[in-house]
Design an enzyme around this catalytic site. Structure first.
Site, PDB file in Angstrom:
ATOM      1  N   ARG B 273       0.864  -1.181   0.000  1.00 12.18           N
ATOM      2  CA  ARG B 273       0.000   0.000   0.000  1.00 12.18           C
ATOM      3  C   ARG B 273       0.900   1.230   0.000  1.00 12.18           C
ATOM      4  NH1 ARG B 273      -2.197   0.324   5.403  1.00 12.18           N
ATOM      5  NH2 ARG B 273      -0.821   2.082   5.688  1.00 12.18           N
ATOM      6  N   HIS B 277      -3.410   4.159   4.946  1.00 13.61           N
ATOM      7  CA  HIS B 277      -4.535   3.225   5.089  1.00 13.61           C
ATOM      8  C   HIS B 277      -5.818   3.921   4.631  1.00 13.61           C
ATOM      9  CE1 HIS B 277      -7.566   0.622   6.781  1.00 13.61           C
ATOM     10  NE2 HIS B 277      -7.972   1.595   7.559  1.00 13.61           N
ATOM     11  N   TYR B 286       4.892   5.018  11.080  1.00 11.65           N
ATOM     12  CA  TYR B 286       5.157   3.589  11.303  1.00 11.65           C
ATOM     13  C   TYR B 286       5.975   2.916  10.217  1.00 11.65           C
ATOM     14  CZ  TYR B 286       0.848   3.245   8.470  1.00 11.65           C
ATOM     15  OH  TYR B 286      -0.099   3.363   7.501  1.00 11.65           O
TER      16      TYR B 286
END
Lengths: 326, 394
Positions: B273, B277, B286
Site C-alpha cells: 500500500r 490506510h 510507522y
C-alpha cells in the site's frame, strides 16, 4: 379442521417441516441439527426426510453459521439458523448486528435478508453458565432486526412458519424451559399475525405484560390473584421488535396499573422501554407507576440459585400488591 | 535485486532472527518483472492479446487517476474519508479481470479497481465516502457486492453465496477479497473452514499490502499467508501482486478450478500500500521512507508501461490518449462529486426493513412533520416526503 395436542418442541418441528415442504429454498443450518435432531430435538427427523443439503450440520462456529447464511440469502435461499443456546449467540453477534441487520438498508432494498435465527432462550432448566440467558434486548435494540418470542405451541407452530416466510431477518426466541408444555394446535387454522400482542386473560384491576417463558408464570399469578378477588389482565407480548403496544395501552387505560415481567435483567431491559412508552401514552390513566419484575443485574447465577434469580409467582404477586397499594 | 529478494526481506517474520522450523520463503508467481520483462512460470501461463494488454494498462492508469483525484477531493473537504488503493492497482485490476460476467465478487472497502472492472461508476463508490449513501451500485446487476467495512465479515458472505452457487449448479464462482490483517479474524478462519468443508466454489484473494493500518504483517502471521491454506486443506499460492499479468493468470486458474468443482483456493497477492490506510492515517509514523522508495521500483503501472513500450505494443500516442482519458475521468469525478445531492432525510427510514414496521412508519411521519413545521424551511434542507417502502421485491 385438524387439531393435534403438541408440545412447543413438537409444534416447532412440525412448523419447520411444513415450511420446508412449502419452499424448497428453506435451508436449516446449525450444530448437531442433523442426525441428532438438535440438542432439544427440535429438528428431529428433518435431515432424514429432507437430506443433508437442506438440514446442514455445520462446523462448530456461530459466526460461520450466520455469515454464510447472509451469502445464501443473497442467493435467494431462506436460511433458518439454530443457535444451540442463548449464551452461544455472541460469537455470531457481529454478523447479526453489523451484517444481517444492516444489509437491506445498506443496499437500499436491493438485497433482502430473509434469515431466521432460532435461539432457545431463558433459564429454569438447571444448566451450567451460558445456557440460560435472555439476550433479547441486544437484538431488539438493533435496527433492521425483528424479534419475536413465543410462549405456547400454537404460536410456535405458526410463528416459525410465518418467520421463515417473512422478508426480514427475525430473531426467533424459543422458551426452552417450556419446550415440553402441551396444547391443542389446529394446523388448518388461519394464524394470527406474527407481529401482534395478544390479551390471553381478561381482567380489570391490573395489566400484567409478559412474553416467552414468563407468560405461563403471569397466568399462574393471575390465577392465584383471582382467588384473592383480584382481576388481572394478562397480555402476551409475542413480538418484541416491533413492539405492538396499542392493545397494551388500551388495557392499561382501563386497569390503570401495569406490571411488566421478563427474565432478563431489569436495568435497560425491554421492561424499561415498555414502562416509558406506557407512561407517555397512558399518563392520565395511571394509578401507579409501571413496575418491572425481572432478573437481577448479575450474570445468570449457578443453577442452584436460579429459582432465586428468576421471576416467579410470588415476585409477580408482590409487584401486583405494590401496584395496587398506590 | 529481484522482487523475490525484496519479498523475502519484507515478509521475514522476525528480521535477523533464526526460524529454522519455517519453510523457505517461496517464490512469487511472476510473469512480468519489475523491469517490465516477460518471464515464464512453469504452472501459470497467460495467453493475452495486444489489445488486452493495452486495455489492462488503461484500466490501471484510470483507476490510479480516480484514486488520486479522490484523495485530493478528501483533502479539500469534499469527502469524509478515502481509502486509497495506490500501489495495489495491478492486484485489483488483475483479479477483477479474471472474473467472468456471471461470477460474484465480495470486496472490502478498498477494491475500487475491481469496482472499475465490474463497471461500477466511480461516483457510486465515491458517494459512500462522501456520506451520501452506503454505495450506490446494484450488487446483483454488477456482480460486485457492496463494500463491507467490518474486517473479514464478507469472507463468510462469499462462502455462503458460493454454497448457493453450488446448490444451484450455476456455472459461476465467487471471489472474496480480504487484506493481510483480516487473516487474523476468527470469521475469516471460519470462512476457510466452511469453504473447505463444503468444497465451495470460492477463491480468497488476500492483498497482503504489508500493513493493517500501522501494524506490519509480522504481527499477523509467523508464516507466509498463502501457507495457511494448507492447514485448511486447500491450495494456497503467492503471486506478485504488482504484476497484473501474474495476478490475472493465477486468479483465472483458481476461479476455473472452483467452477469445475475443485473447491477453494487462497491467493496471497504480495503487494504494498503506497499510500495511507485511509486519509485519516499518517504512515510516516510507522514505516520508513526507504521502504516506500523500494516499493516504488516495483510500481505495477510503470512495469507494464515499460513492457508495452519496449515491445512496441503501445506507443506515445496510445499513452497520451490514456492520459487524456484519465484527465477527463478526473474532471468528471470532481464535478460529479461536488454536485452530488444529499438524500432527503426521510430516506433513512425507508429501507431498514423490507416490510416496514408501524413503529418506524410513525417515526418517519413524525420526522417529516417536524421538519415541515419550519415555515421557512431553514432548519433543514427541503425534505420531500417520498412514499415509504413495502414494494421491495427480492
Amino acid at each position: 379442521m385438524s387439531t393435534e395436542t403438541l408440545t412447543i418442541g413438537k409444534a416447532l418441528n412440525l412448523g419447520l417441516r411444513r415450511a420446508m415442504e412449502d419452499d424448497a429454498k428453506v435451508v436449516l443450518m446449525g450444530e448437531d441439527i442433523g442426525k441428532l435432531g438438535g440438542v432439544f430435538r427440535i429438528t428431529d427427523g428433518l435431515q432424514k426426510d429432507f437430506g443433508d443439503d437442506r438440514v446442514v450440520d455445520t462446523p462448530l462456529a456461530e459466526a460461520g453459521i450466520l455469515g454464510t447464511a447472509v451469502g445464501l440469502a443473497m442467493r435467494g435461499y431462506r436460511p433458518v439458523c439454530e443457535i444451540q443456546f442463548d449464551g452461544f449467540v455472541f460469537p455470531a453477534y457481529n454478523q447479526i448486528v453489523t451484517q444481517v441487520a444492516k444489509i437491506h438498508a445498506r443496499s437500499r432494498g436491493k438485497l433482502a435478508m430473509p434469515i431466521v435465527i432460532r435461539i432457545p432462550f431463558g433459564g429454569g432448566i438447571g444448566a451450567v453458565e451460558h445456557h440460560s440467558e435472555s439476550p433479547e434486548a441486544y437484538f431488539a435494540h438493533t435496527a433492521g432486526l425483528k424479534v419475536v418470542a413465543v410462549s405456547n405451541p400454537v404460536d410456535a407452530y405458526w410463528g416459525i412458519q410465518q418467520a421463515i416466510a417473512h422478508p426480514d431477518p427475525i430473531v426467533f426466541l424459543e422458551p426452552k424451559r417450556r419446550y415440553w408444555e402441551k396444547a391443542p394446535v389446529d394446523t388448518d387454522a388461519t394464524p394470527e399475525p406474527l407481529f401482534a400482542s395478544r390479551v390471553v386473560r381478561g381482567g380489570d384491576d391490573l395489566t400484567v405484560l409478559a412474553y416467552g417463558p414468563m407468560v405461563k408464570t403471569a397466568l399462574q399469578a393471575a390465577e392465584a390473584a383471582a382467588e384473592e378477588g383480584r382481576s388481572l389482565e394478562v397480555v402476551d407480548l409475542r413480538t418484541l421488535s416491533p413492539l405492538d403496544l396499542d392493545p397494551v395501552f388500551e388495557s392499561v387505560r382501563r386497569t390503570g396499573r401495569c406490571v411488566v415481567v421478563h427474565e432478563a435483567p431489569v436495568t435497560l431491559g425491554l421492561g424499561s422501554e415498555i414502562a416509558a412508552r406506557i407512561t407517555e401514552q397512558c399518563f392520565y390513566s395511571l394509578e401507579a407507576p409501571v413496575l418491572r419484575v425481572g432478573g437481577y443485574d448479575t450474570p445468570y447465577p449457578p443453577s442452584k440459585l436460579e429459582e432465586e434469580y428468576l421471576p416467579d409467582l410470588d415476585r409477580v404477586l408482590d409487584a401486583v400488591d405494590r401496584a395496587l397499594g398506590f | 535485486m529481484t522482487a523475490l529478494h525484496h519479498a523475502t526481506e519484507v515478509v521475514d517474520p522476525v528480521p535477523g532472527a533464526e526460524a529454522p522450523h519455517l519453510p523457505q520463503q517461496p517464490e512469487l508467481v511472476q510473469l512480468l518483472t519489475p523491469e517490465g520483462e516477460r518471464v515464464e512460470h512453469p504452472e501459470y501461463s497467460i495467453d493475452i492479446s495486444e489489445d488486452e494488454l493495452r486495455s489492462l494498462y488503461r484500466d490501471l492508469t484510470l483507476v490510479r487517476r480516480w484514486d488520486v483525484e479522490a484523495t485530493a477531493l478528501q483533502r479539500q473537504g469534499e469527502l469524509g474519508i478515502w481509502a486509497s488503493l495506490l500501489g495495489q492497482e495491478a492486484a485489483q485490476v488483475g483479479a477483477g479481470r479474471a472474473l467472468a460476467a456471471t461470477d460474484m465478487a465480495f470486496p472490502t472497502y478498498r477494491e475500487h479497481g475491481v469496482a472499475w472492472v465490474r463497471g461500477v461508476d466511480p461516483l457510486d463508490v465515491i458517494s459512500l465516502f462522501r456520506g451520501v449513501d452506503n454505495g450506490g451500485w446494484d450488487p446483483v446487476a454488477t456482480g460486485f457486492n457492496l463494500y463491507t467495512v467490518v474486517i473479514g465479515a464478507q469472507c463468510l458472505h462469499a462462502t455462503g453465496y458460493a454454497m448457493g452457487v453450488q446448490r444451484d449448479s450455476a456455472d459461476s464462482a465467487v471471489l472474496a477479497f480480504l487484506g493481510d490483517g483480516a487473516t487474523s479474524q476468527g470469521e475469516v478462519n471460519e470462512s476457510l473452514i466452511w469453504a473447505a468443508t463444503f468444497s465451495a466454489p470460492v477463491v480468497f484473494f488476500c492483498q497482503n499490502n504489508q500493513y493493517a493500518i500501522s501494524v506490519p504483517i509480522e504481527r499477523q502471521s509467523r508464516v507466509p499467508l498463502f501457507q495457511r491454506a494448507a492447514g485448511f486443506g486447500f491450495p494456497g499460492v503467492r503471486v506478485d501482486g504488482n504484476d497484473v499479468l501474474a495476478v490475472l493468470a493465477v486468479t483465472k486458474a483458481a476461479l476455473a478450478a472452483a467452477r469445475e468443482g475443485q473447491g477453494p483456493t487462497f491467493i496471497e497477492a504480495f503487494t504494498y500500500r503506497m499510500g495511507a490506510h485511509t486519509t485519516s492515517d499518517d504512515p510516516t509514523r510507522y514505516r520508513l521512507a526507504s521502504e516506500l522508495e523500494e516499493w516504488k521500483l516495483r510500481d505495477p503501472i510503470a512495469r507494464l508501461k515499460a513492457y508495452l513500450s519496449r515491445t512496441g505494443i503501445a506507443d506515445h500516442d496510445f499513452f497520451d490518449s490514456v492520459e487524456a482519458e484519465a484527465d477527463e475521468l478526473a474532471a468528471r469525478i470532481r464535478t460529479g462529486t461536488v454536485e452530488m445531492v444529499d438524500p432527503p432525510g426521510t430516506s433513512m427510514f425507508d429501507h431498514v426493513y423490507a416490510e416496514q414496521t408501524p413503529e418506524l412508519a410513525a417515526q418517519r411521519a413524525e420526522f417529516a412533520e417536524y421538519h415541515a413545521s419550519f415555515a421557512d424551511g431553514g432548519h433543514d434542507r427541503p425534505d420531500e416526503v417520498t412514499p415509504g417502502p413495502g414494494e421491495d421485491v427480492f
